[in-house]
Design a protein around this motif. Structure first.
Motif, PDB file in Angstrom:
ATOM      1  N   ASP A  68      -4.264   4.127   6.574  1.00 38.72           N
ATOM      2  CA  ASP A  68      -5.281   3.424   5.781  1.00 38.72           C
ATOM      3  C   ASP A  68      -5.455   4.066   4.409  1.00 38.72           C
ATOM      4  OD1 ASP A  68      -6.400   5.742   6.929  1.00 38.72           O
ATOM      5  OD2 ASP A  68      -8.429   4.948   6.719  1.00 38.72           O
ATOM      6  N   GLN A  69      -4.941   5.294   4.231  1.00 41.43           N
ATOM      7  CA  GLN A  69      -5.075   6.014   2.972  1.00 41.43           C
ATOM      8  C   GLN A  69      -3.819   5.961   2.121  1.00 41.43           C
ATOM      9  OE1 GLN A  69      -8.086   7.398   2.114  1.00 41.43           O
ATOM     10  NE2 GLN A  69      -8.873   6.565   4.044  1.00 41.43           N
ATOM     11  N   ASN A  70      -2.653   5.882   2.765  1.00 38.25           N
ATOM     12  CA  ASN A  70      -1.383   5.935   2.019  1.00 38.25           C
ATOM     13  C   ASN A  70      -0.869   4.568   1.582  1.00 38.25           C
ATOM     14  OD1 ASN A  70      -0.283   4.881   4.413  1.00 38.25           O
ATOM     15  ND2 ASN A  70       0.464   6.863   5.125  1.00 38.25           N
ATOM     16  N   GLY A  71      -1.582   3.511   1.907  1.00 44.31           N
ATOM     17  CA  GLY A  71      -1.200   2.166   1.477  1.00 44.31           C
ATOM     18  C   GLY A  71      -0.169   1.488   2.362  1.00 44.31           C
ATOM     19  N   ALA A  72       0.424   2.242   3.291  1.00 49.17           N
ATOM     20  CA  ALA A  72       1.494   1.678   4.110  1.00 49.17           C
ATOM     21  C   ALA A  72       0.974   0.650   5.111  1.00 49.17           C
ATOM     22  CB  ALA A  72       2.227   2.794   4.843  1.00 49.17           C
ATOM     23  N   GLY A  73      -0.174   0.933   5.720  1.00 48.28           N
ATOM     24  CA  GLY A  73      -0.732  -0.013   6.685  1.00 48.28           C
ATOM     25  C   GLY A  73      -1.028  -1.355   6.053  1.00 48.28           C
ATOM     26  N   LEU A  74      -1.575  -1.340   4.846  1.00 46.79           N
ATOM     27  CA  LEU A  74      -1.895  -2.585   4.156  1.00 46.79           C
ATOM     28  C   LEU A  74      -0.629  -3.347   3.779  1.00 46.79           C
ATOM     29  CD1 LEU A  74      -4.009  -4.466   2.979  1.00 46.79           C
ATOM     30  CD2 LEU A  74      -4.007  -3.078   0.893  1.00 46.79           C
TER      31      LEU A  74
END
Length: 277
Positions: A68-74
């Motif tokens: 949720d912090q590294n942008g990968a999930g989004l």
């Protein structure tokens, strides 16, 4: 040229070309991706992005998720939604058998799943159409990661019954013999974990007659250094990811909300677990 798509953008483009409609009804989808937490994790590995903090839980125990912090999930959620919203990807839910059977029946032209299903898929197709296999797709063209191995694992519990531990060890030694590994590989699609298995003529014949079984082996060799997370609460985490993907694809929440909701629930599960250690 007969080249398989390497990333989700290419999969969407391929699927849009091969989706078949009769009026407003889709009779053959271009592709399907099972709603499965393990696949979400593989997309992260392909992106070389951590699922959890503290080096994916490998430097020391994880305290929270990182996707949720590294942008990968989004990025994963957005592309997954884009694929289904394109109309060429079937959303067949969480059930692995339903997704597999849709592919073997020819109602989806591409299927993303475990190599362990390969023998079942071949038997289901039974020569009805030509089967091709390819590496697990990346989310973005620039992703350079491989895949993380997983699946059926054998564990010996550190209990007090020495006889049971000794018997379990004998079983493990039996299972990793070259002969049993070849039998396992032929029956499933998993690759042998014992190097000597590849020297046996039976395995050489298997790969010569069924070259699609080599794809997973080649993919593993190309995945040096790719590792998933170590997390004690994965069963709950995967169910949470799946629930939020379902809600997103149903239009009940945005990709951003799906990531936030997943992170909130999983972080609580990690916190509970860490308090019990």
């Amino acid at each position: 040229p007969n080249v398989a798509p390497k990333n989700l953008d290419e999969m969407i483009a391929f699927a849009n070309k091969i989706v078949k409609k009769e009026g407003n009804k889709v009779v053959r989808y271009g592709a399907a991706i099972q709603i499965y937490g393990w696949l979400f994790e593989q997309f992260l590995v392909k992106m070389q992005a951590d699922y959890a903090d503290n080096g994916n839980g490998r430097a020391k125990g994880a305290t929270s998720v990182a996707f949720d912090q590294n942008g990968a999930g989004l990025a994963i959620m957005k592309k997954w939604k884009e694929a289904v919203d394109s109309g060429s990807f079937a959303n067949l839910g969480r059930n692995g058998d339903v997704n597999l059977q849709a592919f073997t029946a020819g109602t989806t032209a591409m299927y993303v799943g475990s190599t362990a299903n390969l023998s079942t898929i071949k038997a289901g197709i039974n020569g009805k159409f030509e089967l091709g296999t390819a590496y697990y797709p990346s989310v973005r063209k620039e992703d350079k990661g491989g895949v993380s191995i997983g699946g059926g694992s054998l564990w010996i519990m550190n209990g007090k019954d020495q006889k049971k531990k000794d018997a379990a060890w004998e079983f493990v030694k039996f299972m990793v013999t070259p002969e049993q590994q070849v039998l396992w590989a032929k029956a499933t699609g998993y690759f042998p974990i014992t190097k000597k298995a590849y020297d046996l003529q039976e395995m050489k014949d298997q790969l010569a007659k069924n070259p699609e079984f080599r794809t997973a082996i080649d993919q593993l060799h190309a995945s040096a250094g790719s590792k998933g997370a170590l997390l004690a609460v994965f069963p709950e985490s995967r169910a949470c990811i799946e629930e939020n993907i379902e809600k997103m694809l149903a239009g009940q929440q945005s990709p951003e909300q799906a990531v936030q909701a997943s992170a909130k629930t999983i972080n609580k599960a990690i916190e509970r677990y860490n308090k019990t250690k």
